[in-house]
Write a protein that holds these residues in place. Structure first.
Motif, PDB file in Angstrom:
ATOM      1  N   ALA A 121     -50.920 -18.654 -48.942  1.00 14.93           N
ATOM      2  CA  ALA A 121     -51.028 -20.081 -49.242  1.00 14.93           C
ATOM      3  C   ALA A 121     -50.396 -20.898 -48.135  1.00 14.93           C
ATOM      4  N   ALA A 122     -50.911 -22.105 -47.965  1.00 12.19           N
ATOM      5  CA  ALA A 122     -50.249 -23.045 -47.059  1.00 12.19           C
ATOM      6  C   ALA A 122     -48.847 -23.308 -47.583  1.00 12.19           C
ATOM      7  N   VAL A 123     -47.913 -23.557 -46.698  1.00 14.43           N
ATOM      8  CA  VAL A 123     -46.514 -23.695 -47.097  1.00 14.43           C
ATOM      9  C   VAL A 123     -46.291 -24.902 -48.003  1.00 14.43           C
ATOM     10  N   THR A 124     -47.238 -25.817 -48.024  1.00 10.53           N
ATOM     11  CA  THR A 124     -47.130 -26.993 -48.896  1.00 10.53           C
ATOM     12  C   THR A 124     -47.509 -26.696 -50.342  1.00 10.53           C
ATOM     13  N   VAL A 125     -48.048 -25.497 -50.591  1.00 12.69           N
ATOM     14  CA  VAL A 125     -48.420 -25.093 -51.951  1.00 12.69           C
ATOM     15  C   VAL A 125     -47.225 -24.404 -52.597  1.00 12.69           C
ATOM     16  N   LYS A 126     -46.830 -24.902 -53.757  1.00 12.99           N
ATOM     17  CA  LYS A 126     -45.677 -24.345 -54.465  1.00 12.99           C
ATOM     18  C   LYS A 126     -46.117 -23.809 -55.823  1.00 12.99           C
ATOM     19  N   GLY A 127     -45.555 -22.680 -56.228  1.00 12.90           N
ATOM     20  CA  GLY A 127     -45.769 -22.173 -57.572  1.00 12.90           C
ATOM     21  C   GLY A 127     -46.897 -21.183 -57.747  1.00 12.90           C
ATOM     22  N   ALA A 128     -47.632 -20.875 -56.671  1.00 10.67           N
ATOM     23  CA  ALA A 128     -48.674 -19.857 -56.803  1.00 10.67           C
ATOM     24  C   ALA A 128     -48.002 -18.495 -56.910  1.00 10.67           C
ATOM     25  N   GLY A 129     -48.578 -17.600 -57.679  1.00 15.88           N
ATOM     26  CA  GLY A 129     -47.941 -16.300 -57.814  1.00 15.88           C
ATOM     27  C   GLY A 129     -48.698 -15.369 -58.723  1.00 15.88           C
ATOM     28  N   PHE A 130     -47.988 -14.376 -59.241  1.00 17.07           N
ATOM     29  CA  PHE A 130     -48.596 -13.302 -60.007  1.00 17.07           C
ATOM     30  C   PHE A 130     -48.144 -13.316 -61.459  1.00 17.07           C
ATOM     31  N   ARG A 131     -48.993 -12.784 -62.319  1.00 16.93           N
ATOM     32  CA  ARG A 131     -48.607 -12.586 -63.699  1.00 16.93           C
ATOM     33  C   ARG A 131     -47.461 -11.576 -63.748  1.00 16.93           C
ATOM     34  N   PRO A 132     -46.489 -11.788 -64.600  1.00 15.31           N
ATOM     35  CA  PRO A 132     -45.278 -10.961 -64.559  1.00 15.31           C
ATOM     36  C   PRO A 132     -45.511  -9.469 -64.719  1.00 15.31           C
ATOM     37  N   PHE A 133     -46.450  -9.076 -65.587  1.00 16.26           N
ATOM     38  CA  PHE A 133     -46.599  -7.650 -65.873  1.00 16.26           C
ATOM     39  C   PHE A 133     -47.827  -7.040 -65.216  1.00 16.26           C
ATOM     40  N   LYS A 134     -48.969  -7.661 -65.353  1.00 15.63           N
ATOM     41  CA  LYS A 134     -50.190  -7.070 -64.799  1.00 15.63           C
ATOM     42  C   LYS A 134     -50.293  -7.243 -63.292  1.00 15.63           C
ATOM     43  N   ARG A 135     -49.495  -8.136 -62.740  1.00 16.96           N
ATOM     44  CA  ARG A 135     -49.447  -8.378 -61.297  1.00 16.96           C
ATOM     45  C   ARG A 135     -50.788  -8.861 -60.730  1.00 16.96           C
ATOM     46  N   LEU A 136     -51.589  -9.489 -61.549  1.00 16.28           N
ATOM     47  CA  LEU A 136     -52.783 -10.175 -61.072  1.00 16.28           C
ATOM     48  C   LEU A 136     -52.410 -11.610 -60.732  1.00 16.28           C
ATOM     49  N   PRO A 137     -53.129 -12.255 -59.800  1.00 15.26           N
ATOM     50  CA  PRO A 137     -52.829 -13.654 -59.507  1.00 15.26           C
ATOM     51  C   PRO A 137     -52.895 -14.501 -60.770  1.00 15.26           C
ATOM     52  N   GLU A 138     -51.922 -15.376 -60.926  1.00 20.74           N
ATOM     53  CA  GLU A 138     -51.846 -16.222 -62.117  1.00 20.74           C
ATOM     54  C   GLU A 138     -52.708 -17.464 -61.949  1.00 20.74           C
ATOM     55  N   ASN A 139     -52.966 -18.145 -63.053  1.00 17.70           N
ATOM     56  CA  ASN A 139     -53.749 -19.373 -63.014  1.00 17.70           C
ATOM     57  C   ASN A 139     -52.962 -20.483 -62.309  1.00 17.70           C
ATOM     58  N   ALA A 140     -53.494 -21.686 -62.342  1.00 14.98           N
ATOM     59  CA  ALA A 140     -52.924 -22.777 -61.543  1.00 14.98           C
ATOM     60  C   ALA A 140     -51.909 -23.625 -62.303  1.00 14.98           C
ATOM     61  N   TYR A 141     -51.495 -23.199 -63.489  1.00 12.59           N
ATOM     62  CA  TYR A 141     -50.633 -24.029 -64.332  1.00 12.59           C
ATOM     63  C   TYR A 141     -49.335 -24.443 -63.639  1.00 12.59           C
ATOM     64  N   ASP A 142     -48.650 -23.526 -62.994  1.00 17.73           N
ATOM     65  CA  ASP A 142     -47.351 -23.819 -62.379  1.00 17.73           C
ATOM     66  C   ASP A 142     -47.445 -24.270 -60.921  1.00 17.73           C
ATOM     67  N   ILE A 143     -48.648 -24.416 -60.403  1.00 16.47           N
ATOM     68  CA  ILE A 143     -48.816 -24.785 -58.994  1.00 16.47           C
ATOM     69  C   ILE A 143     -48.692 -26.299 -58.817  1.00 16.47           C
ATOM     70  N   TRP A 144     -48.038 -26.684 -57.740  1.00 20.73           N
ATOM     71  CA  TRP A 144     -47.987 -28.097 -57.365  1.00 20.73           C
ATOM     72  C   TRP A 144     -48.036 -28.211 -55.846  1.00 20.73           C
ATOM     73  N   LEU A 145     -48.443 -29.385 -55.373  1.00 19.54           N
ATOM     74  CA  LEU A 145     -48.596 -29.626 -53.943  1.00 19.54           C
ATOM     75  C   LEU A 145     -47.454 -30.504 -53.436  1.00 19.54           C
ATOM     76  N   GLN A 146     -46.852 -30.056 -52.362  1.00 27.34           N
ATOM     77  CA  GLN A 146     -45.743 -30.806 -51.783  1.00 27.34           C
ATOM     78  C   GLN A 146     -46.202 -32.163 -51.273  1.00 27.34           C
ATOM     79  N   SER A 147     -47.439 -32.194 -50.800  1.00 26.42           N
ATOM     80  CA  SER A 147     -48.009 -33.466 -50.346  1.00 26.42           C
ATOM     81  C   SER A 147     -49.511 -33.372 -50.468  1.00 26.42           C
ATOM     82  N   GLU A 148     -50.178 -34.512 -50.493  1.00 30.34           N
ATOM     83  CA  GLU A 148     -51.635 -34.515 -50.571  1.00 30.34           C
ATOM     84  C   GLU A 148     -52.231 -33.886 -49.333  1.00 30.34           C
ATOM     85  N   ALA A 149     -53.293 -33.088 -49.526  1.00 28.14           N
ATOM     86  CA  ALA A 149     -53.984 -32.481 -48.386  1.00 28.14           C
ATOM     87  C   ALA A 149     -54.805 -33.539 -47.667  1.00 28.14           C
TER      88      ALA A 149
END
Length: 545
Positions: free
Chosen positions: A517-545
């Motif tokens: 991810a671009a460094v301005t993207v915060k909160g992207a990550g993996f599901r705790p147990f299955k280790r698949l990429p998680e949805n966008a719920y916790d993601i936020w942008l440091q600044s508008e693209a």
């Protein structure tokens, strides 16, 4: 008397989930999440259907989970925390599950979320004319699912089935009206969930768009925050080629990508403009399943020769440049409860043995191309690979395996890449030598049942087509006990039998997921147990693209 599971949404659970999430860096820096903005994510896999009940693609879950949610969420150690259900209990005899549901949840179209709605999901999933084989494996053990009151769901099993909670708690719930929609098979905006985003539009072959659900306020207890999502919208662009995804991120066309090729990982690691993370998947490794009911692979010596002719370690290193882990067993090491490490090194590459086995089986002659023959017929084993799951450089991997089998033992592995319809027909008819596959959507050894039970007993992806009574007996015994150590011992015995004794499959590598991810993207990550990429719920942008 019942056995109770108490849920505590404490900081320790949330902290554990952060270890699999890129938001840890921003949290450590004390950054305050920012609301608003649009995120574009380049993904490898386009969903075959948008109905969460019917979609069995692990790689599509990061898209689907934006709109659809489950009764329980998982912790890194495989435990459970509240989500749409506040708590659950299991009866002492292990056959009755009682879920107490939240009373503040609504479907995104305003329909009531209650026990009757959830019971309908289980009832419909039990009907194989609706569900096929995707989810029915767990629900087939349900004798009834009823609403005891508006917020209490009671599920009764026909008999003890130890993996039931692992599967059932993860089933995504859709609204009652969804079952009446003409989109029920394909999925679409009329298939309604409770998630933090609402499916807005889908352009086949191009992209899918979700918009924020402003009423959302029931995230799982181990989510990074509570309340609505930070982003206003998220767009997933379908970019099946790894190089195209990499180029889209480095050129700023997208904010995030997943599925990074081994050759491209170095572009993002230790690069201050990007953040890169990877995580091993639970489930089964990417395995060559050898069909014991058709052609040369019906001979045990031929199957054992295939396993001995491939230098898996060298091949994985060559194709993935050290970015993937060699596999050994029927489960991946990420399945910490039931992975039996003793299988590692118990079999392996042995050219001399491979050739001796083929000589013993009567494949002694060679044709002009150097392939072994018997009675004038070449030793050809057809590998059927679905185009829909051809990802993560698997085409290159299969070509490398093909070359090794030819060079080391004179085996002709004929690669066939087929569309979904052809794949389904060939799988059903058993007209193939090998099917390569990995399964990530199940955990805690649940996937073993689908891969190793006879097809008539629920082995929907039993690609090796073995109906050995030993396997059925072992899996029945494991399913009907709640003793974890006993289950571990049974699965370990099955593993030795399947790989060492019967050569039903050759595990190649442990599937993993990668996010850059671009460094301005915060909160992207993996599901705790299955280790698949998680949805966008916790993601936020440091600044508008």
């Amino acid at each position: 008397m019942v056995t109770r599971r108490h849920f505590l949404a404490g900081a320790s659970v949330a902290a554990l989930s952060l270890s699999f999430n890129l938001r840890a860096a921003s949290a450590a820096a004390g950054e305050v999440p920012r609301n608003g903005g649009s995120l574009t994510w380049g993904v490898e896999t386009e969903p075959s259907t948008l109905n969460p009940h019917l979609n069995g693609q692990a790689k599509a879950k990061l898209i689907i989970r934006n709109a659809y949610e489950s009764l329980l969420a998982r912790t890194p150690d495989g435990g459970y925390v509240p989500w749409l259900a506040k708590s659950y209990t299991i009866s002492e005899d292990g056959k009755t599950y009682r879920f107490v549901l939240r009373d503040d949840v609504t479907f995104s179209n305003g329909e009531t979320f209650d026990a009757a709605a959830v019971a309908l999901n289980f009832t419909r999933l039990k009907d194989t004319t609706y569900s096929g084989s995707i989810s029915a494996g767990h629900v087939s053990h349900v004798s009834q699912a009823v609403a005891e009151d508006p917020h209490t769901l009671v599920i009764t099993l026909s008999r003890v089935y130890s993996p039931f909670l692992d599967g059932a708690a993860g089933i995504e719930i859709i609204s009652p009206k969804s079952f009446e929609s003409s989109q029920i098979k394909s999925g679409g905006p009329e298939i309604i969930g409770t998630g933090p985003f609402i499916l807005d539009s889908y352009i086949k072959g191009q992209e899918i768009r979700f918009v924020k659900n402003p009423a959302y306020n029931w995230a799982p207890a181990n989510a990074g925050h509570q309340g609505p999502a930070y982003l206003d919208e998220v767009i997933y662009r379908f970019l099946p080629e790894a190089a195209v995804r990499t180029g889209a991120l480095t050129s700023g066309q997208v904010h995030v990508i997943e599925g990074i090729a081994g050759n491209d990982a170095a572009l993002f690691k230790d690069n201050p403009e990007f953040v890169y993370e990877s995580a091993l998947n639970t489930g089964t490794p990417y395995t060559l399943y050898l069909n014991i009911a058709n052609g040369p692979t019906s001979e045990l010596n031929v199957r054992k020769a295939v396993l001995a002719s491939i230098d898996v370690e060298r091949t994985i290193q060559s194709v993935y440049r050290g970015e993937r882990q060699r596999a050994w067993g029927v489960l991946t090491p990420a399945d910490t409860d039931f992975y039996d490490k003793s299988i590692e090194g118990a079999y392996g590459f042995d050219v001399k043995r491979a050739n001796a086995l083929l000589d013993e089986a009567g494949w002694t002659a060679r044709d002009a191309d150097g392939f072994r023959t018997k009675d004038g017929k070449r030793l050809t084993i057809e590998i059927i690979q679905s185009q829909a799951t051809l990802r993560d450089q698997r085409d290159i991997l299969l070509q490398a395996v093909q070359a090794q089998a030819r060079q080391n033992a004179g085996i002709d592995l004929a690669l066939q890449y087929v569309d979904a319809g052809t794949y389904a027909n060939r799988q059903k008819d058993g007209q193939y030598g090998v099917i390569p596959n990995s399964t990530t959507t199940q955990e805690n050894a649940v996937t073993i049942y689908f891969h190793y039970l006879p097809r008539a007993k629920g082995g929907s992806i039993n690609y090796h087509r073995s109906e050995a009574p030993e396997i059925s007996a072992w899996l029945d015994e494991a399913a009907y006990t709640l003793d974890r150590q006993k289950r571990f011992d049974i699965y370990a015995k099955l593993q030795r039998y399947a790989i060492e004794e019967q050569a039903l499959g050759l595990p190649l590598y442990v599937p993993e997921d990668q996010i850059a991810a671009a460094v301005t993207v915060k909160g992207a990550g993996f599901r705790p147990f299955k280790r698949l990429p998680e949805n966008a719920y916790d993601i936020w942008l440091q600044s508008e693209a």
